[in-house]
Design an enzyme around this catalytic site. Structure first.
Site, short mmCIF file in Angstrom:
data_model
loop_
_atom_site.label_atom_id
_atom_site.label_comp_id
_atom_site.label_asym_id
_atom_site.label_seq_id
_atom_site.Cartn_x
_atom_site.Cartn_y
_atom_site.Cartn_z
N LYS A 152 46.92 8.72 -98.57
CA LYS A 152 47.80 9.90 -98.53
C LYS A 152 47.15 11.01 -97.73
O LYS A 152 45.92 11.02 -97.52
CB LYS A 152 48.11 10.42 -99.94
CG LYS A 152 46.91 10.86 -100.80
CD LYS A 152 46.39 12.27 -100.59
CE LYS A 152 45.23 12.60 -101.51
NZ LYS A 152 44.40 13.74 -101.07
N PRO A 211 38.82 5.30 -95.47
CA PRO A 211 37.47 5.84 -95.66
C PRO A 211 37.23 6.22 -97.12
O PRO A 211 38.12 6.76 -97.78
CB PRO A 211 37.46 7.09 -94.78
CG PRO A 211 38.55 6.91 -93.80
CD PRO A 211 39.57 6.01 -94.43
N GLY A 269 39.07 12.22 -98.87
CA GLY A 269 40.17 13.15 -99.09
C GLY A 269 41.52 12.50 -98.81
O GLY A 269 42.55 13.16 -98.73
N LEU A 270 41.52 11.15 -98.67
CA LEU A 270 42.74 10.42 -98.36
C LEU A 270 43.25 9.60 -99.55
O LEU A 270 44.22 8.84 -99.43
CB LEU A 270 42.50 9.49 -97.15
CG LEU A 270 42.09 10.21 -95.86
CD1 LEU A 270 41.63 9.20 -94.81
CD2 LEU A 270 43.26 11.03 -95.31
N GLY A 295 42.04 7.08 -101.20
CA GLY A 295 41.91 5.62 -101.14
C GLY A 295 41.65 4.97 -102.50
O GLY A 295 42.36 4.05 -102.90
N GLY A 296 40.67 5.46 -103.21
CA GLY A 296 40.33 4.90 -104.51
C GLY A 296 41.46 5.10 -105.51
O GLY A 296 41.77 4.20 -106.32
N SER A 297 42.10 6.26 -105.45
CA SER A 297 43.22 6.55 -106.35
C SER A 297 44.38 5.61 -106.08
O SER A 297 45.04 5.12 -107.00
CB SER A 297 43.68 8.00 -106.16
OG SER A 297 42.63 8.91 -106.43
N ASP A 337 44.52 12.35 -108.65
CA ASP A 337 45.41 11.94 -107.56
C ASP A 337 46.17 10.65 -107.86
O ASP A 337 47.06 10.27 -107.09
CB ASP A 337 44.62 11.73 -106.26
CG ASP A 337 44.24 13.04 -105.59
OD1 ASP A 337 44.70 14.10 -106.04
OD2 ASP A 337 43.47 12.97 -104.62
O1 C5P Z 1 40.30 14.02 -111.29
P1 C5P Z 1 39.20 13.64 -110.35
O2 C5P Z 1 38.13 12.82 -111.04
O3 C5P Z 1 39.67 13.03 -109.10
O4 C5P Z 1 38.52 15.01 -109.92
C1 C5P Z 1 37.21 15.09 -109.42
C2 C5P Z 1 36.67 16.51 -109.62
O5 C5P Z 1 37.38 17.42 -108.77
C3 C5P Z 1 36.87 17.06 -111.01
O6 C5P Z 1 35.78 16.74 -111.85
C4 C5P Z 1 36.95 18.56 -110.78
O7 C5P Z 1 35.67 19.11 -110.66
C5 C5P Z 1 37.61 18.65 -109.42
N1 C5P Z 1 39.07 18.88 -109.51
C6 C5P Z 1 39.53 20.14 -109.86
N2 C5P Z 1 40.88 20.36 -109.93
C7 C5P Z 1 41.77 19.37 -109.66
C8 C5P Z 1 41.30 18.08 -109.30
C9 C5P Z 1 39.94 17.87 -109.23
O8 C5P Z 1 38.75 21.06 -110.09
N3 C5P Z 1 43.07 19.62 -109.72
#
Ligand code: C5P
Length: 308
Positions: free
Chosen positions: A14, A98, A102-103, A105-107, A140
């Site tokens: 994405k 990659p 920020g794309l 991928g893992g999600s 994500d």
């Molecule tokens: O949810 P995820 O594990 O992908 O998020 C990784 C980190 O990014 C979180 O631990 C948090 O520090 C930050 N984050 C955030 N606000 C969001 C999404 C992610 O602060 N809406």
């Protein structure tokens, strides 16, 4: 091991057409107003079901060959929710998006695993249930249960489908730095918090079938990332010098995207940027229907040699 059905599933990446940080929440996450769009850059999962309770995931990227990779966590979470410990799956993951770019991928891999195993295991969970499971795996992930174009709220768990954005060519570039999502969010100063106005404008334009209003394609995380990682700004400048009229960072970066109305212009920018040493790909938006077709693949019986 007995394999009874096997499918190939693409897990599309994405981009964030907008990403506005509204503010910090009590739980440490940040409330967002964002519009996400699936793109043709993708990983591929080969998923076969087994009845021996084993869950395995082999991948072409050794650093993802861990017991807590998102694909295995998604499979375990779905199996625990279904409550049948005999269910198994043998998964192979061809990683092309990659990693930590920020794309998403893992999600996307995690969401594709939930969608495919929900079908292959005959679990029959509703989309709402799958979105709830997805939110437990990462902010994500819920978007990828839906895919296409969608407005995102909360920390990512609120997904409101939009009509498809106009089909658009994209050059996506990966600056040569690794960026931690948590660190990027921590670096956003309170003065960089904004309201949902830009996201609202873009959502309205998409709903009316209008071209994307470039002046409203904003990303609150872009300035903090470019401050901390000059190579991201350098890659942006190289893309612009290669002919990209507009360049924006996706998610928490460092990947960048440049939209193009015409293939010839996208191709020219791609070749020039590559000549400047930029790692980049030519891809395009993926509609909701395209993504749904991909996740609804009917399993076909595996060849006899798969059994043992
Ligand atoms: O949810 P995820 O594990 O992908 O998020 C990784 C980190 O990014 C979180 O631990 C948090 O520090 C930050 N984050 C955030 N606000 C969001 C999404 C992610 O602060 N809406």
């Amino acid at each position: 091991m007995t394999m009874s059905a096997t499918v190939f599933v693409p897990a599309y990446a994405k981009i964030n057409l907008t990403l506005v940080v509204l503010g910090r929440r009590a739980d440490g996450y940040h409330d967002l107003a964002s519009i996400m769009q699936t793109i043709s850059l993708h990983d591929t999962l080969r998923i076969g079901i087994t009845v021996d309770a084993s869950l395995t995931c082999a991948t072409n990227r050794p650093e993802l060959q861990t017991e807590d990779n998102l694909v295995l966590r998604a499979a375990r979470l779905l199996r625990a929710t279904v409550g049948d410990e005999r269910l198994g799956a043998a998964i192979e993951l061809l990683k092309e998006t990659p990693i930590q770019g920020g794309l998403g991928g893992g999600s996307s891999d995690a969401a594709a695993t939930l969608l495919a195993l929900n079908r292959l295991w005959g679990a029959g969970l509703s989309t709402d249930r799958l979105e709830t499971l997805a939110a437990q795996l990462g902010s994500d992930v819920p978007f990828f249960i839906h895919s296409g174009t969608a407005r995102i709220g909360g920390r990512g768990e609120h997904v409101a489908p939009l009509p498809d954005a106009r089909p658009t060519w994209l050059v996506v570039a990966r600056p040569p730095v690794s960026v931690s999502t948590a660190a990027v969010f921590a670096q956003v100063s309170t003065s960089e918090y904004a309201d949902a106005e830009d996201t609202e404008r873009v959502a309205q334009a998409i709903a009316r079938g209008e071209p994307l209003p470039k002046e409203h394609l904003v990303n609150s995380l872009e300035a903090p990332v470019m401050r901390a990682y000059p190579q991201v700004a350098l890659t942006r400048d190289k893309l612009a010098a290669s002919g990209a009229p507009f360049v924006r960072m996706s998610g928490s970066g460092p990947s960048l995207f440049a939209p193009f109305a015409r293939l010839a212009e996208a191709e020219q920018t791609l070749q020039r940027a590559r000549a400047e040493g930029v790692e980049c790909w030519l891809c395009h938006t993926i509609s909701h229907a395209q993504a749904q077709i991909a996740s609804a693949l009917t399993p076909s019986p595996s060849p006899a040699e798969e059994g043992s």
